[in-house]
Structure formats: C-alpha cells, structure tokens
Design a protein around this motif. Sequence first.
Motif, PDB file in Angstrom:
ATOM      1  N   GLN A 207     -49.664 -31.439  -3.510  1.00 53.55           N
ATOM      2  CA  GLN A 207     -50.798 -30.681  -3.749  1.00 53.55           C
ATOM      3  C   GLN A 207     -50.937 -29.677  -2.644  1.00 53.55           C
ATOM      4  O   GLN A 207     -52.222 -29.309  -2.379  1.00 53.55           O
ATOM      5  CB  GLN A 207     -52.144 -31.478  -4.186  1.00 53.55           C
ATOM      6  N   GLN A 208     -50.166 -29.091  -2.384  1.00 53.80           N
ATOM      7  CA  GLN A 208     -49.968 -27.916  -1.212  1.00 53.80           C
ATOM      8  C   GLN A 208     -49.925 -26.523  -1.743  1.00 53.80           C
ATOM      9  O   GLN A 208     -49.744 -25.526  -1.065  1.00 53.80           O
ATOM     10  CB  GLN A 208     -49.362 -28.257  -0.101  1.00 53.80           C
ATOM     11  N   GLY A 209     -49.569 -26.527  -3.027  1.00 58.50           N
ATOM     12  CA  GLY A 209     -49.457 -24.988  -3.763  1.00 58.50           C
ATOM     13  C   GLY A 209     -48.171 -24.516  -3.411  1.00 58.50           C
ATOM     14  O   GLY A 209     -47.984 -23.191  -3.783  1.00 58.50           O
ATOM     15  N   VAL A 210     -46.870 -25.247  -2.814  1.00 55.84           N
ATOM     16  CA  VAL A 210     -45.934 -24.988  -2.556  1.00 55.84           C
ATOM     17  C   VAL A 210     -45.055 -24.810  -3.574  1.00 55.84           C
ATOM     18  O   VAL A 210     -44.261 -23.765  -3.782  1.00 55.84           O
ATOM     19  CB  VAL A 210     -45.197 -25.640  -1.369  1.00 55.84           C
ATOM     20  N   CYS A 211     -44.933 -25.568  -4.586  1.00 52.16           N
ATOM     21  CA  CYS A 211     -44.109 -25.766  -5.807  1.00 52.16           C
ATOM     22  C   CYS A 211     -44.902 -25.818  -6.942  1.00 52.16           C
ATOM     23  O   CYS A 211     -44.578 -26.581  -7.800  1.00 52.16           O
ATOM     24  CB  CYS A 211     -43.066 -26.983  -5.588  1.00 52.16           C
ATOM     25  N   GLY A 212     -45.979 -24.854  -7.160  1.00 53.27           N
ATOM     26  CA  GLY A 212     -46.570 -25.005  -8.328  1.00 53.27           C
ATOM     27  C   GLY A 212     -45.926 -24.493  -9.569  1.00 53.27           C
ATOM     28  O   GLY A 212     -44.990 -23.791  -9.631  1.00 53.27           O
ATOM     29  N   LYS A 213     -46.838 -24.702 -10.747  1.00 55.06           N
ATOM     30  CA  LYS A 213     -46.168 -24.299 -12.112  1.00 55.06           C
ATOM     31  C   LYS A 213     -45.883 -22.801 -12.035  1.00 55.06           C
ATOM     32  O   LYS A 213     -44.966 -22.254 -12.684  1.00 55.06           O
ATOM     33  CB  LYS A 213     -47.135 -24.748 -13.115  1.00 55.06           C
ATOM     34  N   GLU A 214     -46.740 -22.215 -11.260  1.00 53.66           N
ATOM     35  CA  GLU A 214     -46.591 -20.501 -11.457  1.00 53.66           C
ATOM     36  C   GLU A 214     -45.988 -19.892 -10.041  1.00 53.66           C
ATOM     37  O   GLU A 214     -45.915 -18.591 -10.084  1.00 53.66           O
ATOM     38  CB  GLU A 214     -48.246 -20.024 -11.549  1.00 53.66           C
ATOM     39  N   ALA A 215     -45.523 -20.865  -9.321  1.00 54.77           N
ATOM     40  CA  ALA A 215     -44.491 -20.356  -8.445  1.00 54.77           C
ATOM     41  C   ALA A 215     -43.364 -19.561  -9.021  1.00 54.77           C
ATOM     42  O   ALA A 215     -42.557 -20.253  -9.908  1.00 54.77           O
ATOM     43  CB  ALA A 215     -43.988 -21.326  -7.336  1.00 54.77           C
ATOM     44  N   LEU A 216     -43.025 -18.557  -8.284  1.00 50.01           N
ATOM     45  CA  LEU A 216     -41.796 -17.602  -9.079  1.00 50.01           C
ATOM     46  C   LEU A 216     -40.474 -18.115  -8.397  1.00 50.01           C
ATOM     47  O   LEU A 216     -40.333 -18.368  -7.418  1.00 50.01           O
ATOM     48  CB  LEU A 216     -41.757 -16.133  -8.893  1.00 50.01           C
ATOM     49  N   ALA A 217     -39.568 -18.266  -9.318  1.00 53.28           N
ATOM     50  CA  ALA A 217     -38.151 -18.718  -8.787  1.00 53.28           C
ATOM     51  C   ALA A 217     -37.100 -18.212  -9.746  1.00 53.28           C
ATOM     52  O   ALA A 217     -37.191 -17.346 -10.751  1.00 53.28           O
ATOM     53  CB  ALA A 217     -38.248 -20.318  -9.155  1.00 53.28           C
ATOM     54  N   VAL A 218     -35.910 -18.469  -9.319  1.00 50.84           N
ATOM     55  CA  VAL A 218     -34.838 -17.809  -9.878  1.00 50.84           C
ATOM     56  C   VAL A 218     -33.685 -18.817  -9.974  1.00 50.84           C
ATOM     57  O   VAL A 218     -33.521 -19.475  -9.064  1.00 50.84           O
ATOM     58  CB  VAL A 218     -34.118 -16.611  -9.168  1.00 50.84           C
TER      59      VAL A 218
END
Length: 287
Positions: A207-218
């Motif tokens: 729960q630190q917001g590093v790998c959240g659902k809306e994190a952009l990735a490729v």
Amino acid sequence: MLYIIGLGLADERDISVKGLEIVRKADRVYLEAYTAILLVEKEQLEAYYGRQVILADRELVESQSDEILRDADTKDVAFLVVGDPFSATTHTDLALRCRQHEPPVPTRTLPNASILTAVGATGLSLYTFGQTVSMVFFTDSWKPSSFYDRIAENARLGFHTLVLLDIKVKEPDLQALARGKIVYEPPRFMTVAQCASQMLEIEEDRQQGVCGKEALAVGVARLGSADQEIVAGTLEDLAAADLGRPLHSLVLCGKKMHEMEWEFVRGFAKDLTKFDAIWKRDYGDKN
C-alpha cells in the motif's frame, strides 16, 4: 581459450561475424540454456553454425564447470550466451573461475544485444532507467517481495524499472526428488500478465502506491524478432494482456517520463485515451 560469445536475442543469425568465425573453428561449443533462451531450437543453431552444440544446464555451469574448461588452456572452447555475456552474474562467475583455474584459462568476450539495451525499442530513454529487478514465480507459500523495495527506490527518483521475468528450465520435481527419483518439470516462462498480477498483489499488501492499478507500464515480448510485441497501459491492463510466446519482460514507467518518451510509448497503448489521461495527471516533470 574460452570464448564467451553473446548471441543476441532472437535467432541463429544474431551472432556477430566474429563470433560465428570462432564457433565454426572451436573444438567444443556450449550453449548456456537456463538464464535465457533463444527463439529457435538448438538444431537450428547447429545447422547454421555447422557444429554440434552442447546444452549447458545450471548443474553443468555452476557445479561442473571444470568439464567446460577442460583443455581450454590449449584448445578453443566457445560458450554461447543468449543476449550479452555479462548481463547475468552466472557468466561473470565463469570468467572468474577461468582466472582461478590451474593453469589459468585465457578468455575473450564478444558482446551482443541484450534486453538491457533492446528495451529502448519501447521509446523509454535508457538514461532514465534505474535498478533492474527480477520477478520469480509465486507459490502458495512463497511470495518474495524484495523487488518492491528496489522499484520504490527507482520511483522516488522518477526512474523506469526493467523487470526481468522468471523462466524455469530443467527444474527438478521436488515431490519426485523426495521419493529418490529425478524428474524434471515442464519448462515454464513467466508472462507479462503474470508479472503484472503479482506486482498488483504485493501492492495490496504494501500500500505505498508504487505498483498500483493505474501505474503505467510497458510489456514486451520477443524483442529483436520479426514478431516482437510491445504493449503499453496500466498494470491492470497488462494483467489481462496476451503477448504470445516467450520471452517476456515488463517496464514500470517512472513518474518523470519525458514528453518525448510519452509521445513514443503512447503509440503502443491498449487504450490511448486512458493512457494519455493518466500520463497528463500523474506523469511528466510537474515541478
């Protein structure tokens, strides 16, 4: 001499001309076959190189390296590595063993493309990548999350994170081993979707917001081949993406993604409207 030769990423033709000349003259040719794989079978390499290729599994390289180094002080031995020779510490260890061998074994390294550089095909600048991390297959009782801390360090600096995905080749079946039988599990290769799902699972715990659902990735697959795939989106999007056969890797985008990077990456977006909205809200240099 032991020649540690990078093969590049895709098929038998990615080897350098220098490397090919050495392979065709070497007394023995080994192919390291557990840290990564080429997209073609060993027989295709043998047909192109005109030489028998000996598969070198983890046990041979890490526990029986003397067999690889046998007579290498007086004969030429080629050790083939998918990608670039020193992208994996395994090959650094082998080179150190050559120094410590009695008598010492002279070595020569021939570099080639690796995922560490080929990932630039996403449009993300290699200058703004932080630490590379590895993602292993989770089990019901083992879900290591140390990767999260390193991604968090990268995130604080606004850096992208390249995530290398687990492969299982010639892994012993532990239940069979307990019964005194050596049985190997079928090969397994982690997908972008599995990696993204595991990252989201650890985020729920941290729960630190590093790998959240809306994190952009490729997500990338089979870079350097004719059928390479690159897909951009949120981690939630990538958790449902199908990029086909291996090998896969994933990049978690840093929050300081430059506008030029965004312009390039958005061309791979699954949902362009959603991708642009999140980038404009959360990414870029907001200072």
